[in-house]
Each structure stands twice: as C-alpha cells, then as structure tokens.
Design a protein around this motif. Sequence first.
Motif, PDB file in Angstrom:
ATOM      1  N   THR A   1       8.859  19.684   1.435  1.00  0.00           N
ATOM      2  CA  THR A   1       9.395  18.782   0.409  1.00  0.00           C
ATOM      3  C   THR A   1       8.373  17.699   0.058  1.00  0.00           C
ATOM      4  OG1 THR A   1      11.656  19.139   1.165  1.00  0.00           O
ATOM      5  CG2 THR A   1      11.265  17.193  -0.173  1.00  0.00           C
ATOM      6  N   LEU A   2       8.086  17.575  -1.213  1.00  0.00           N
ATOM      7  CA  LEU A   2       7.142  16.581  -1.718  1.00  0.00           C
ATOM      8  C   LEU A   2       7.765  15.195  -1.628  1.00  0.00           C
ATOM      9  CD1 LEU A   2       4.388  16.155  -3.160  1.00  0.00           C
ATOM     10  CD2 LEU A   2       5.605  16.524  -5.330  1.00  0.00           C
ATOM     11  N   HIS A   3       7.017  14.236  -1.064  1.00  0.00           N
ATOM     12  CA  HIS A   3       7.566  12.890  -0.911  1.00  0.00           C
ATOM     13  C   HIS A   3       6.455  11.850  -0.874  1.00  0.00           C
ATOM     14  CE1 HIS A   3       6.814  14.414   3.161  1.00  0.00           C
ATOM     15  NE2 HIS A   3       6.740  13.160   3.591  1.00  0.00           N
ATOM     16  N   TYR A   4       6.870  10.586  -1.068  1.00  0.00           N
ATOM     17  CA  TYR A   4       5.935   9.459  -1.017  1.00  0.00           C
ATOM     18  C   TYR A   4       6.737   8.189  -0.865  1.00  0.00           C
ATOM     19  CZ  TYR A   4       5.473   6.275  -5.163  1.00  0.00           C
ATOM     20  OH  TYR A   4       5.597   5.262  -6.083  1.00  0.00           O
ATOM     21  N   SER A   5       6.037   7.054  -0.705  1.00  0.00           N
ATOM     22  CA  SER A   5       6.731   5.762  -0.737  1.00  0.00           C
ATOM     23  C   SER A   5       5.825   4.712  -1.364  1.00  0.00           C
ATOM     24  CB  SER A   5       7.162   5.325   0.670  1.00  0.00           C
ATOM     25  OG  SER A   5       6.049   5.172   1.521  1.00  0.00           O
ATOM     26  N   ARG A   6       6.461   3.770  -2.046  1.00  0.00           N
ATOM     27  CA  ARG A   6       5.729   2.651  -2.622  1.00  0.00           C
ATOM     28  C   ARG A   6       5.230   1.731  -1.504  1.00  0.00           C
ATOM     29  NH1 ARG A   6       9.746   0.547  -7.495  1.00  0.00           N
ATOM     30  NH2 ARG A   6       9.641   2.418  -8.823  1.00  0.00           N
ATOM     31  N   GLY A   7       4.361   0.789  -1.873  1.00  0.00           N
ATOM     32  CA  GLY A   7       3.922  -0.221  -0.924  1.00  0.00           C
ATOM     33  C   GLY A   7       5.009  -1.250  -0.668  1.00  0.00           C
ATOM     34  N   ASN A   8       4.814  -2.021   0.375  1.00  0.00           N
ATOM     35  CA  ASN A   8       5.753  -3.083   0.722  1.00  0.00           C
ATOM     36  C   ASN A   8       5.269  -4.388   0.101  1.00  0.00           C
ATOM     37  OD1 ASN A   8       7.513  -4.901   1.846  1.00  0.00           O
ATOM     38  ND2 ASN A   8       7.063  -4.393   3.973  1.00  0.00           N
TER      39      ASN A   8
ATOM     40  N   THR B   1       0.844  -1.193   0.000  1.00  0.00           N
ATOM     41  CA  THR B   1       0.000   0.000   0.000  1.00  0.00           C
ATOM     42  C   THR B   1       0.878   1.241   0.000  1.00  0.00           C
ATOM     43  OG1 THR B   1      -1.691  -1.186   1.268  1.00  0.00           O
ATOM     44  CG2 THR B   1      -1.839   1.213   1.231  1.00  0.00           C
ATOM     45  N   ILE B   2       0.711   2.092  -0.994  1.00  0.00           N
ATOM     46  CA  ILE B   2       1.557   3.281  -1.082  1.00  0.00           C
ATOM     47  C   ILE B   2       1.201   4.278   0.010  1.00  0.00           C
ATOM     48  CG2 ILE B   2       1.759   3.019  -3.590  1.00  0.00           C
ATOM     49  CD1 ILE B   2       0.010   5.620  -3.771  1.00  0.00           C
ATOM     50  N   THR B   3       2.176   5.107   0.376  1.00  0.00           N
ATOM     51  CA  THR B   3       1.918   6.351   1.099  1.00  0.00           C
ATOM     52  C   THR B   3       1.864   7.434   0.041  1.00  0.00           C
ATOM     53  OG1 THR B   3       3.128   5.576   3.042  1.00  0.00           O
ATOM     54  CG2 THR B   3       2.746   7.951   2.857  1.00  0.00           C
ATOM     55  N   PRO B   4       0.737   8.124  -0.122  1.00  0.00           N
ATOM     56  CA  PRO B   4       0.577   9.022  -1.271  1.00  0.00           C
ATOM     57  C   PRO B   4       1.570  10.188  -1.249  1.00  0.00           C
ATOM     58  CG  PRO B   4      -1.514   8.635  -0.138  1.00  0.00           C
ATOM     59  CD  PRO B   4      -0.447   8.092   0.741  1.00  0.00           C
ATOM     60  N   TRP B   5       1.766  10.781  -2.412  1.00  0.00           N
ATOM     61  CA  TRP B   5       2.551  12.004  -2.506  1.00  0.00           C
ATOM     62  C   TRP B   5       1.921  13.068  -1.613  1.00  0.00           C
ATOM     63  CZ3 TRP B   5       7.187  12.227  -4.615  1.00  0.00           C
ATOM     64  CH2 TRP B   5       7.532  11.278  -5.586  1.00  0.00           C
TER      65      TRP B   5
ATOM     66  N   TRP C   1      10.743   8.434  -1.377  1.00  0.00           N
ATOM     67  CA  TRP C   1      11.037   9.156  -2.616  1.00  0.00           C
ATOM     68  C   TRP C   1      10.826  10.643  -2.350  1.00  0.00           C
ATOM     69  CZ3 TRP C   1      11.644   7.069  -7.818  1.00  0.00           C
ATOM     70  CH2 TRP C   1      11.650   5.663  -7.862  1.00  0.00           C
ATOM     71  N   TYR C   2      11.733  11.486  -2.873  1.00  0.00           N
ATOM     72  CA  TYR C   2      11.651  12.930  -2.693  1.00  0.00           C
ATOM     73  C   TYR C   2      11.727  13.639  -4.043  1.00  0.00           C
ATOM     74  CZ  TYR C   2      12.594  11.945   2.198  1.00  0.00           C
ATOM     75  OH  TYR C   2      12.522  11.449   3.475  1.00  0.00           O
TER      76      TYR C   2
ATOM     77  N   SER D   1      11.714  12.587  -9.412  1.00  0.00           N
ATOM     78  CA  SER D   1      12.052  12.408  -7.998  1.00  0.00           C
ATOM     79  C   SER D   1      13.176  11.388  -7.845  1.00  0.00           C
ATOM     80  CB  SER D   1      10.811  11.948  -7.225  1.00  0.00           C
ATOM     81  OG  SER D   1       9.757  12.886  -7.378  1.00  0.00           O
ATOM     82  N   ILE D   2      13.712  11.314  -6.638  1.00  0.00           N
ATOM     83  CA  ILE D   2      14.780  10.367  -6.341  1.00  0.00           C
ATOM     84  C   ILE D   2      14.334   9.465  -5.182  1.00  0.00           C
ATOM     85  CG2 ILE D   2      16.625  11.877  -7.198  1.00  0.00           C
ATOM     86  CD1 ILE D   2      16.360  11.430  -3.490  1.00  0.00           C
TER      87      ILE D   2
END
Length: 245
Positions: A199-206, A114-118, A151-152, A182-183
């Motif tokens: 700073t805009l950021h997010y993460s993919r799901g596990n 489950t992603i953490t949204p931008w 990700w940033y 992003s990186i």
Amino acid sequence: MIELVDSSDIKFFHTEGYLIVENLIPAYDIDYYSALYDAFLENRIDARRYRSDLSGSESEKEKITQIMVPSRLVPELLNNSFHQKSLQIARTLLGEDLELDFDMLINKAPYTDTITPWHQDMAYWMEMPDKRAVSCWLAIDHAYKENGCMWYTPKSHLQPPLNHIQTGNKGALRCEGSEENSIFVELQPGSCVFHHGGTLHYSRGNSTSDNRRALITNFRPGKMVELEREKGIDHTGERKVKVNG
C-alpha cells in the motif's frame, strides 16, 4: 478470545489496502508506551545501534527519528497488549502463519516539518516467494494532518510495485504519489491503522508544537521470516547517532 475485527473489516482491508482500528490500546497502556517511548528518545534506553534519521539529513538534530527493533532491548514489549493484539489482527487479516518480523519507533518532533516520502514498504524488503505482509501503525500521540498523520492511496496494493529511489544520505526510499487520490487517517492515542506491504503511503511534516510518536509492528509468514534471517536480514543495520535538544 475476543474478535478484534470482523468479516467486513477483513474485506475492507483486502479491497482498500488499509484498515483503521479504533481504541486498540486503552489509556492506561498508552501511558506505559508513552513513558517507554520517551526513555528511548532521551537515550535512557541505549538504542544507538538501531537509531537513525529517516530524513537523510546531515543536520545534528534528528528530523524523523527511527529506532528499529525496540523489543530486542525491552523484551517485555513482545508480551504486552499492542504486540499481542496487533499479531492477533494480522493473523485474522492474512493468515494464522504470520509472525512478528520486526517492530520500530518513528517520531516526528515538533516543528521539524519534514515529510516521509511516498513509498511502499515492500520496496525495503528482499524478494520473497510469499509476499503477504502487514504493518500496524499505533498512535502514541494524537496524529493529525498538521503533525504528520498517515496518508494512504486506496487499492494501490493491487497494482504492480512502483520504482523507488533513495532520498538524501541513506534516507527513506521514495516513489511517485499524490494526496489527490489518497486519504488521510487521523488517530487518537491508542488507535491504529493496519496497511498492506504494497500500500502506497506517506506523511506530511510536523509543523506543530506536538510530538507525533508512532509504534509500529510488522508481520509476515513465519517461513518468510526464517528466510530473511537465513539471508542475514534482521532489520537492524548500523546507525549514526544524532542527539536532539
């Protein structure tokens, strides 16, 4: 006092909006934080008042476990290495008047995918005259793309705030963002990344068999923390408890 970051690090943070600090916490301290983290996740430390699922899912199993203000329940955290070192660096980056506003645990359990949204952290906060704020995201486990490392979007903190909407049932806020510009920041346990409140950021799901546990501290000027508390904001809130397993 040993300097944990130098002038080039400070310049990079102000220019790009984030800063990686390798090996902030030694291995023996990570063992301590890992054991404490599991005590929270397994409810051996009762954090039900401060626990929620950031995914906003109605499922009985948490997908993105968030536990706010763990140091309220375990005050010794405030004097241990991570809180002290991250405070030192935060003050070096944004000013000696910075203080801890809140801390939290965020875990992505195996195969929750489950992603953490931008988003920008500032979207969660009240309007304040002094907008300086920095968060430190410490990896308790190896964080990599497949299990949900951060990700940033570089330099996004220099732009006007984006419009955000809420996801799901009181889930995380989200806005528009993209991996293309992003990186990603993969971290070994004990390493961390600081990021600006804008700073805009997010993460993919596990999607792996590994946990992706993170311990986070957030800092802002002491006078702004006082203003928040005067307005009744303490970053806790009422939580609905879900149990994994």
